[in-house]
Write a protein that holds these residues in place. Sequence first.
Motif, PDB file in Angstrom:
ATOM      1  N   ALA A 182      99.579  65.484   7.198  1.00 14.40           N
ATOM      2  CA  ALA A 182      97.898  65.254   7.100  1.00 14.40           C
ATOM      3  C   ALA A 182      98.011  66.443   8.648  1.00 14.40           C
ATOM      4  N   ILE A 183      98.447  66.625   9.741  1.00 20.31           N
ATOM      5  CA  ILE A 183      98.494  67.771  10.545  1.00 20.31           C
ATOM      6  C   ILE A 183      98.762  69.107   9.963  1.00 20.31           C
ATOM      7  N   GLU A 184     100.255  68.507   8.793  1.00 23.51           N
ATOM      8  CA  GLU A 184     100.334  70.751   8.362  1.00 23.51           C
ATOM      9  C   GLU A 184      99.677  71.422   6.918  1.00 23.51           C
ATOM     10  N   GLU A 185      98.391  69.928   6.789  1.00 22.88           N
ATOM     11  CA  GLU A 185      97.411  70.190   5.648  1.00 22.88           C
ATOM     12  C   GLU A 185      96.129  70.095   6.637  1.00 22.88           C
ATOM     13  N   ASP A 186      96.054  70.085   7.553  1.00 20.65           N
ATOM     14  CA  ASP A 186      94.353  70.086   8.373  1.00 20.65           C
ATOM     15  C   ASP A 186      93.773  69.124   7.451  1.00 20.65           C
ATOM     16  N   ARG A 187      94.127  67.758   8.250  1.00 25.35           N
ATOM     17  CA  ARG A 187      92.854  67.113   7.208  1.00 25.35           C
ATOM     18  C   ARG A 187      93.413  65.525   8.262  1.00 25.35           C
ATOM     19  N   LEU A 188      93.111  65.917   9.115  1.00 25.19           N
ATOM     20  CA  LEU A 188      94.101  64.554  10.540  1.00 25.19           C
ATOM     21  C   LEU A 188      92.381  64.160  10.833  1.00 25.19           C
ATOM     22  N   ARG A 189      92.439  63.251  10.874  1.00 24.71           N
ATOM     23  CA  ARG A 189      91.615  62.446  11.492  1.00 24.71           C
ATOM     24  C   ARG A 189      91.773  61.907  12.774  1.00 24.71           C
ATOM     25  N   SER A 190      90.697  61.440  13.429  1.00 21.19           N
ATOM     26  CA  SER A 190      90.135  61.033  15.018  1.00 21.19           C
ATOM     27  C   SER A 190      91.701  60.025  15.184  1.00 21.19           C
ATOM     28  N   LEU A 191      91.828  60.193  16.340  1.00 20.75           N
ATOM     29  CA  LEU A 191      93.781  59.917  16.704  1.00 20.75           C
ATOM     30  C   LEU A 191      93.742  58.574  18.005  1.00 20.75           C
ATOM     31  N   ILE A 192      94.350  57.407  18.548  1.00 18.26           N
ATOM     32  CA  ILE A 192      94.923  57.675  19.586  1.00 18.26           C
ATOM     33  C   ILE A 192      96.298  57.155  19.814  1.00 18.26           C
ATOM     34  N   LEU A 193      96.772  58.072  20.325  1.00 16.75           N
ATOM     35  CA  LEU A 193      98.068  58.609  21.621  1.00 16.75           C
ATOM     36  C   LEU A 193      98.659  57.585  22.249  1.00 16.75           C
ATOM     37  N   TYR A 194      99.517  56.884  21.945  1.00 14.19           N
ATOM     38  CA  TYR A 194      99.831  55.435  22.987  1.00 14.19           C
ATOM     39  C   TYR A 194     101.246  55.664  23.142  1.00 14.19           C
ATOM     40  N   GLY A 195     102.181  55.615  24.758  1.00 15.37           N
ATOM     41  CA  GLY A 195     103.084  55.366  25.385  1.00 15.37           C
ATOM     42  C   GLY A 195     103.511  55.842  26.252  1.00 15.37           C
ATOM     43  N   PRO A 196     104.716  56.141  26.532  1.00 17.02           N
ATOM     44  CA  PRO A 196     104.776  55.747  28.197  1.00 17.02           C
ATOM     45  C   PRO A 196     104.617  57.661  28.840  1.00 17.02           C
ATOM     46  N   PRO A 197     105.349  57.795  29.694  1.00 18.00           N
ATOM     47  CA  PRO A 197     104.091  59.670  30.733  1.00 18.00           C
ATOM     48  C   PRO A 197     105.380  60.170  29.765  1.00 18.00           C
ATOM     49  N   GLY A 198     105.423  60.881  29.997  1.00 15.23           N
ATOM     50  CA  GLY A 198     105.881  62.421  29.525  1.00 15.23           C
ATOM     51  C   GLY A 198     107.214  62.766  27.943  1.00 15.23           C
ATOM     52  N   VAL A 199     106.364  61.196  26.755  1.00 16.95           N
ATOM     53  CA  VAL A 199     106.704  61.230  25.776  1.00 16.95           C
ATOM     54  C   VAL A 199     106.370  62.608  24.869  1.00 16.95           C
ATOM     55  N   GLY A 200     105.392  63.443  25.782  1.00 14.93           N
ATOM     56  CA  GLY A 200     104.903  64.460  24.425  1.00 14.93           C
ATOM     57  C   GLY A 200     103.021  64.206  23.663  1.00 14.93           C
ATOM     58  N   LYS A 201     102.398  63.622  24.718  1.00 14.91           N
ATOM     59  CA  LYS A 201     101.442  63.310  23.845  1.00 14.91           C
ATOM     60  C   LYS A 201      99.810  63.808  24.419  1.00 14.91           C
ATOM     61  N   THR A 202     100.117  64.974  25.582  1.00 17.65           N
ATOM     62  CA  THR A 202      99.275  66.153  25.807  1.00 17.65           C
ATOM     63  C   THR A 202     100.452  66.900  24.561  1.00 17.65           C
ATOM     64  N   THR A 203     101.691  67.331  24.560  1.00 18.18           N
ATOM     65  CA  THR A 203     101.575  68.266  23.846  1.00 18.18           C
ATOM     66  C   THR A 203     101.118  68.310  22.112  1.00 18.18           C
TER      67      THR A 203
END
Length: 426
Positions: free
Chosen positions: A47-68
């Motif tokens: 979905a990311i590579e084909e530019d068709r990503l929909r809204s999402l929520i990234l959930y997880g502990p600190p330092g795992v790459g959410k902002t990245t």
Amino acid sequence: MGDLFADAARERSAALAPLPQRLRPRTLAELVGQTHVLDEGSALRRAIEEDRLRSLILYGPPGVGKTTLARIVAAETGAAFEELSAVSARVDDVRGVMQRARDRLGGNGQRTILFLDEIHRFNKAQQDALLPAVEDGLLTLIGATTENPYFEVNSALLSRCQVVELEALSEEELAEVVRRGAAAVEADVPDEIVSLIARRAGGDARTALSTLELAWETAQAEGAPLEERHIDDAARKRPLRYDKGADQHYDFVSAFIKSMRGADPDAAVYYLAAMLEGGEDPRFIARRMVIFASEDVGNADPRALQVAVAAAHALEHVGLPEAQLNLSQAAIYLAKAPKSKASANAIWTARADVRATGNLRPPAMLRDAHYAAAKKLGHGTGYIDPHTDARGFEVDHLPEELKGRRYYRPSGNGEEGADGEDRDGE
């Protein structure tokens, strides 16, 4: 002139930025970990590579790459990237993003990605302000949170977003991050030190790189090679991922109970230790063991309840840290005890019947007959006292409508016989 100063500031800021910031991955290929959702051919990656990503929520502990990951998405899709922190953002800030997204879309067709950090900090009004833009596709929302979004995010917004759970990095993945960091600062880091940093980081890449950077700077200042003592000095953070008010609380107590249920004393003691080290209320743990003693052991070992209650009393009497010994003893006993849910199933089924049919009156022979007029009403008539007549043990004492109904079905484990009686015949 202003642009010159701004450009110079950006260059110097990049050079002076902490190591985790300087090494932030810029492509999916550079991102370490999260293969469970970003592996080649996975739905999210495609979905990311084909530019068709929909809204999402990234959930997880600190330092795992959410902002990245959010920034990588923006870079790979060519969308405009706006970032807000729910800690400081207001409804007006959200409306400003929406207006700029509308201008971009209408002006040159460019899409907008709004990265909202700490989305669980947004109140209901702020979350509701996002709904129209997310629903209409005006912007793509990427929310990030360390809290379970199913508890913290409005259901209306949640239903319009895909929830992606990111996991803490493994020690092997963290070792790769540390080696990249070592190359970036031109540090000579032996494999055993790499493993130590990875172990101490607790699944957090940011912590791993910060520890490496500080430890290496300290070693350089001393003119000494990087050693374990430098890591110990730099890694003040304990490698614990536990929040007694959120997911870890529920996950660890669930694992604790299921380990005892599965007769695994080693796992039970480990999860007990993890909860205690994480600051869990020991009274909560003790209460769960008292419940477990009846729910999961029951009459297969009646002493289990005594052990659990004794541990709870010991906790109140001596407190921590000494009471950890009592809690450990009880957890091991409960794990090794034979298991039966017969007592629990009996009360659950009986209560279901009461809710379904009401509290049906006992047979007349069992009703109170101590007052004079009771016998005129037939109370007590036909009652057989088992102390004087053994036939009393064979009587079905249930209400007429439930005659023959069975609630207690012995498991046959431990002291709970399978023939309707406990092993000692009581």
